[in-house]
Design a protein around this motif. Sequence first.
Motif, PDB file in Angstrom:
ATOM      1  N   TYR A  60      -4.574  -0.425   2.813  1.00 24.82           N
ATOM      2  CA  TYR A  60      -3.400  -0.271   3.665  1.00 24.82           C
ATOM      3  C   TYR A  60      -3.785  -0.587   5.106  1.00 24.82           C
ATOM      4  O   TYR A  60      -4.708   0.027   5.647  1.00 24.82           O
ATOM      5  CB  TYR A  60      -2.870   1.157   3.551  1.00 24.82           C
ATOM      6  CG  TYR A  60      -2.558   1.529   2.121  1.00 24.82           C
ATOM      7  CD1 TYR A  60      -1.304   1.283   1.574  1.00 24.82           C
ATOM      8  CD2 TYR A  60      -3.535   2.102   1.310  1.00 24.82           C
ATOM      9  CE1 TYR A  60      -1.035   1.604   0.253  1.00 24.82           C
ATOM     10  CE2 TYR A  60      -3.277   2.424  -0.017  1.00 24.82           C
ATOM     11  CZ  TYR A  60      -2.025   2.167  -0.538  1.00 24.82           C
ATOM     12  OH  TYR A  60      -1.755   2.480  -1.843  1.00 24.82           O
ATOM     13  N   SER A  86      -3.058  -0.554   9.071  1.00 21.62           N
ATOM     14  CA  SER A  86      -2.293   0.230  10.030  1.00 21.62           C
ATOM     15  C   SER A  86      -3.066   0.380  11.335  1.00 21.62           C
ATOM     16  O   SER A  86      -4.296   0.513  11.319  1.00 21.62           O
ATOM     17  CB  SER A  86      -2.021   1.629   9.455  1.00 21.62           C
ATOM     18  OG  SER A  86      -1.443   2.466  10.444  1.00 21.62           O
ATOM     19  N   VAL A 100      -1.972  -4.328   1.799  1.00 23.29           N
ATOM     20  CA  VAL A 100      -0.608  -3.813   1.979  1.00 23.29           C
ATOM     21  C   VAL A 100      -0.273  -3.670   3.463  1.00 23.29           C
ATOM     22  O   VAL A 100      -1.032  -3.047   4.218  1.00 23.29           O
ATOM     23  CB  VAL A 100      -0.447  -2.453   1.270  1.00 23.29           C
ATOM     24  CG1 VAL A 100       0.983  -1.940   1.386  1.00 23.29           C
ATOM     25  CG2 VAL A 100      -0.880  -2.549  -0.198  1.00 23.29           C
ATOM     26  N   LEU A 148       3.519   1.077   8.062  1.00 25.68           N
ATOM     27  CA  LEU A 148       3.579   1.869   6.832  1.00 25.68           C
ATOM     28  C   LEU A 148       3.853   3.337   7.148  1.00 25.68           C
ATOM     29  O   LEU A 148       3.431   3.838   8.188  1.00 25.68           O
ATOM     30  CB  LEU A 148       2.262   1.736   6.068  1.00 25.68           C
ATOM     31  CG  LEU A 148       1.980   0.349   5.497  1.00 25.68           C
ATOM     32  CD1 LEU A 148       0.527   0.247   5.033  1.00 25.68           C
ATOM     33  CD2 LEU A 148       2.942   0.036   4.358  1.00 25.68           C
ATOM     34  N   LEU A 164      -0.165   6.644   4.391  1.00 25.34           N
ATOM     35  CA  LEU A 164      -1.477   6.480   5.019  1.00 25.34           C
ATOM     36  C   LEU A 164      -2.336   7.724   4.817  1.00 25.34           C
ATOM     37  O   LEU A 164      -3.534   7.620   4.511  1.00 25.34           O
ATOM     38  CB  LEU A 164      -1.322   6.171   6.505  1.00 25.34           C
ATOM     39  CG  LEU A 164      -0.532   4.904   6.841  1.00 25.34           C
ATOM     40  CD1 LEU A 164      -0.354   4.770   8.347  1.00 25.34           C
ATOM     41  CD2 LEU A 164      -1.183   3.670   6.247  1.00 25.34           C
ATOM     42  N   ASN A 174      -3.742   8.003   1.360  1.00 24.57           N
ATOM     43  CA  ASN A 174      -4.702   6.940   1.051  1.00 24.57           C
ATOM     44  C   ASN A 174      -5.651   6.699   2.216  1.00 24.57           C
ATOM     45  O   ASN A 174      -6.046   5.559   2.487  1.00 24.57           O
ATOM     46  CB  ASN A 174      -3.936   5.659   0.702  1.00 24.57           C
ATOM     47  CG  ASN A 174      -3.058   5.861  -0.501  1.00 24.57           C
ATOM     48  OD1 ASN A 174      -3.534   5.885  -1.623  1.00 24.57           O
ATOM     49  ND2 ASN A 174      -1.768   6.043  -0.270  1.00 24.57           N
ATOM     50  N   THR A 230      -7.390   3.046   4.057  1.00 27.66           N
ATOM     51  CA  THR A 230      -6.541   2.590   5.158  1.00 27.66           C
ATOM     52  C   THR A 230      -7.439   2.024   6.250  1.00 27.66           C
ATOM     53  O   THR A 230      -8.424   2.645   6.632  1.00 27.66           O
ATOM     54  CB  THR A 230      -5.688   3.753   5.703  1.00 27.66           C
ATOM     55  OG1 THR A 230      -4.845   4.222   4.638  1.00 27.66           O
ATOM     56  CG2 THR A 230      -4.815   3.314   6.858  1.00 27.66           C
TER      57      THR A 230
END
Length: 162
Positions: free
Chosen positions: A80, A82, A101, A109, A114, A117, A121
Amino acid sequence: MADYPFHIVLIEPEIAPNTGNIARTCAATGCALHLVGPMGFTIDDRKLKRAGLDYWHLLPIFYYDSTPEFFEKNTGPFFYFSTKAAKNYAQVRYPPGAFLVFGPETRGLPESLLRENYDSTVRIPMRAQARSLNLANSVAIAVYEALRQQDFPHLLEQGRLK
């Protein structure tokens, strides 16, 4: 879904030209594109098609109506991206077939996703004064780092200058 070097996932993308540019990156690298709705544009948007140029036939693309539907149909591993992550994107290993992602351009997101996960991340380093990078640029940075780690599978090894 392991037939692709990587999977690029856009959760609720909002800007058609960004998605078109990301589609072009996916087409050029052999990555699959996953579009998770609701989206801020329609798939037949002229700006989307123009940004992707004539690469659409090279692009494996998957559509989902919602984030829960996407996660029901895919098993990962997921990474992820971010601005809120502690770990930078170059500090992790991306296994072949991983899902990268990304969230919507205006909000990223969800923090709950976040937090759930945290260990997977990652962020792209940048100056504190900048809010974020453009989504298409972020995807390109992430894709090419993941491909670099795999020694650029199935991509041209040299240019075409004669």
